[in-house]
Design a protein around this motif. Structure first.
Motif, PDB file in Angstrom:
ATOM      1  N   VAL A  95      22.069  33.970  39.658  1.00  0.00           N
ATOM      2  CA  VAL A  95      23.348  33.844  40.358  1.00  0.00           C
ATOM      3  C   VAL A  95      24.508  33.933  39.367  1.00  0.00           C
ATOM      4  N   VAL A  96      24.391  33.247  38.233  1.00  0.00           N
ATOM      5  CA  VAL A  96      25.449  33.294  37.226  1.00  0.00           C
ATOM      6  C   VAL A  96      25.634  34.720  36.721  1.00  0.00           C
ATOM      7  N   ILE A  97      24.530  35.405  36.422  1.00  0.00           N
ATOM      8  CA  ILE A  97      24.608  36.788  35.937  1.00  0.00           C
ATOM      9  C   ILE A  97      25.216  37.688  37.005  1.00  0.00           C
ATOM     10  N   PHE A  98      24.800  37.494  38.248  1.00  0.00           N
ATOM     11  CA  PHE A  98      25.357  38.270  39.357  1.00  0.00           C
ATOM     12  C   PHE A  98      26.865  38.094  39.446  1.00  0.00           C
ATOM     13  N   HIS A  99      27.333  36.859  39.333  1.00  0.00           N
ATOM     14  CA  HIS A  99      28.767  36.599  39.453  1.00  0.00           C
ATOM     15  C   HIS A  99      29.548  37.183  38.275  1.00  0.00           C
ATOM     16  N   VAL A 100      28.952  37.196  37.087  1.00  0.00           N
ATOM     17  CA  VAL A 100      29.623  37.826  35.942  1.00  0.00           C
ATOM     18  C   VAL A 100      29.838  39.306  36.207  1.00  0.00           C
ATOM     19  N   PHE A 101      28.806  40.001  36.648  1.00  0.00           N
ATOM     20  CA  PHE A 101      28.916  41.435  36.904  1.00  0.00           C
ATOM     21  C   PHE A 101      29.751  41.732  38.145  1.00  0.00           C
ATOM     22  N   GLU A 102      29.762  40.806  39.097  1.00  0.00           N
ATOM     23  CA  GLU A 102      30.538  41.013  40.317  1.00  0.00           C
ATOM     24  C   GLU A 102      32.018  41.200  40.012  1.00  0.00           C
ATOM     25  N   THR A 103      32.470  40.637  38.906  1.00  0.00           N
ATOM     26  CA  THR A 103      33.863  40.762  38.498  1.00  0.00           C
ATOM     27  C   THR A 103      34.293  42.225  38.372  1.00  0.00           C
ATOM     28  N   TYR A 104      33.350  43.098  38.007  1.00  0.00           N
ATOM     29  CA  TYR A 104      33.674  44.505  37.749  1.00  0.00           C
ATOM     30  C   TYR A 104      33.365  45.419  38.930  1.00  0.00           C
ATOM     31  N   SER A 105      32.832  44.875  40.002  1.00  0.00           N
ATOM     32  CA  SER A 105      32.477  45.726  41.138  1.00  0.00           C
ATOM     33  C   SER A 105      33.693  45.930  42.022  1.00  0.00           C
TER      34      SER A 105
END
Length: 375
Positions: free
Chosen positions: A28-38
């Motif tokens: 979830v943490v990794i997903f939210h980090v990458f979500e910043t750039y989507s």
């Protein structure tokens, strides 16, 4: 020491399930980090990472049934609520405090309301956050219309509490047949929303309005009570390497790209239906049915399980901070991921510090104060 109805001996943990909860929290943490750039929901790295919430609901239903199904002759509903509050509420409060500490540092074009929010209003939102009472959109102080603007993921704890109340008041009395019918109807509700609904995914549930509440209850009812049913059926799957197999399945499910694009929403909806209705119960059955034979694996599962809840409930204020930095400074992914890696490490450190310095001592005190009674 004599036992009052609220104090019951703890049952052994399903170590692998604890470990899987930690794996999902880390993803979830990794997903939210990458979500910043989507740019949108159709182009994300670890595209289905948001399904971790639905996996958590199913795990919770299984564990709650395991812990309490056979104890209702020894405790009242209020005893049950006290035990759940002692387990969950301290970190709810800490998540709201962490959100308040970082709030004004998050000001950026991504969060247009922060700069104009007075301190008294932010503190009021923090105190309301302690209670998990959802805030209406009119009280939003960030601009994302969240029911918990200081700590977005708290919305899932709000629904978790609703599930616990439904379980204690009604569902615990259901026979297997009646519970099976209830779970089937909840699965139909989930399938209908995903395949025939307006978005083809389970993203949502965090705002206090009709459409978002419908998504929240759709996400809650099937997985939580399917977890209860799975425990009562006792159909576990004992295989070698259960933790590794189940962890890889979770990673694979979360990392599958968005299917069908914006033209064929039903394709992604069908995929998520299979994940939540079929694959998540399968993973929990594997985790509950497996055994850990190596000391190192036991330590890994315990560590993952211990930090899973603190990590989930405290990491998002850092994601707000990170998102604000990226948007304000137009940081490209290649440059920003170095800071994202640091955020990941700091999130785990904060979660572990909260666990050891706050959550465990506070829960120990609360147990002595409210769940134990000297003769």
């Amino acid at each position: 020491m004599s036992e009052n109805p609220a104090f019951l001996e703890s049952k052994r943990h399903y170590e692998i399930l604890d470990g899987l909860r930690g794996v999902a929290s880390i993803l979830v943490v990794i997903f939210h980090v990458f979500e910043t750039y989507s740019g949108d929901r159709f182009h994300q790295f670890i595209n289905h990472g948001y399904l971790a919430v639905d996996f958590f609901f199913l795990l919770s239903g299984f564990v709650v049934a395991y812990a309490y199904d056979d104890r209702w002759g020894k405790m009242t509903q209020w005893d049950f609520y006290k035990r759940r509050l002692v387990r969950l509420q301290p970190m709810v409060i800490m998540g709201s405090i962490v959100g308040a500490v970082f709030f004004y540092f998050q000001a950026s074009p991504a969060f247009p309301l922060i700069a104009g929010t007075p301190v008294w209003e932010m503190l009021l939102v923090m105190v309301v956050g302690f209670t998990l009472i959802p805030l209406p959109i009119s009280m939003d102080i960030r601009g994302w219309q969240e029911m918990h603007p200081l700590n977005g993921p708290a919305w899932s704890l709000f629904f978790e509490y609703i599930a616990n109340i439904l379980y204690a008041v009604i569902v615990r009395r259901f026979s297997k047949t009646l519970l099976s019918i209830f779970v089937f109807l909840a699965a139909c509700m989930l399938f209908s929303f995903l395949v025939f609904g307006p978005q083809g995914d389970l993203i949502g549930g965090w705002s206090l309005n009709g459409p978002q509440l419908y998504i929240g209850f759709t996400r809650l009812l099937y997985p939580f009570f399917a977890g209860v049913l799975l425990f009562r059926m006792g159909k576990l799957i004992p295989i070698k390497g259960a933790f590794t197999v189940a962890s890889l399945l979770i990673v694979a499910i979360f990392c599958v790209p968005r299917l069908g694009g914006s033209e064929h929403l039903w394709m992604n909806g069908l995929y998520e239906s299979v994940c939540v209705i079929v694959l998540f119960p399968l993973i929990v059955a594997i985790g509950a049915g497996g055994q850990i034979r190596r000391n190192f694996a036991t330590k890994v599962c315990k560590f993952f399980g211990d930090i899973s809840y603190p990590l989930y409930i405290t990491h998002y204020p850092l994601i707000y901070l990170y998102t604000g930095w990226v948007v304000k400074n137009k940081i490209p992914m290649a440059q920003g991921l170095w800071m994202g890696a640091l955020l990941f490490i700091v999130s785990i450190a904060i979660a572990y510090a909260c666990l050891k310095l706050y959550d465990e001592p506070v829960r120990k005190w609360l147990k002595r104060r409210f769940l134990e009674k000297k003769a």
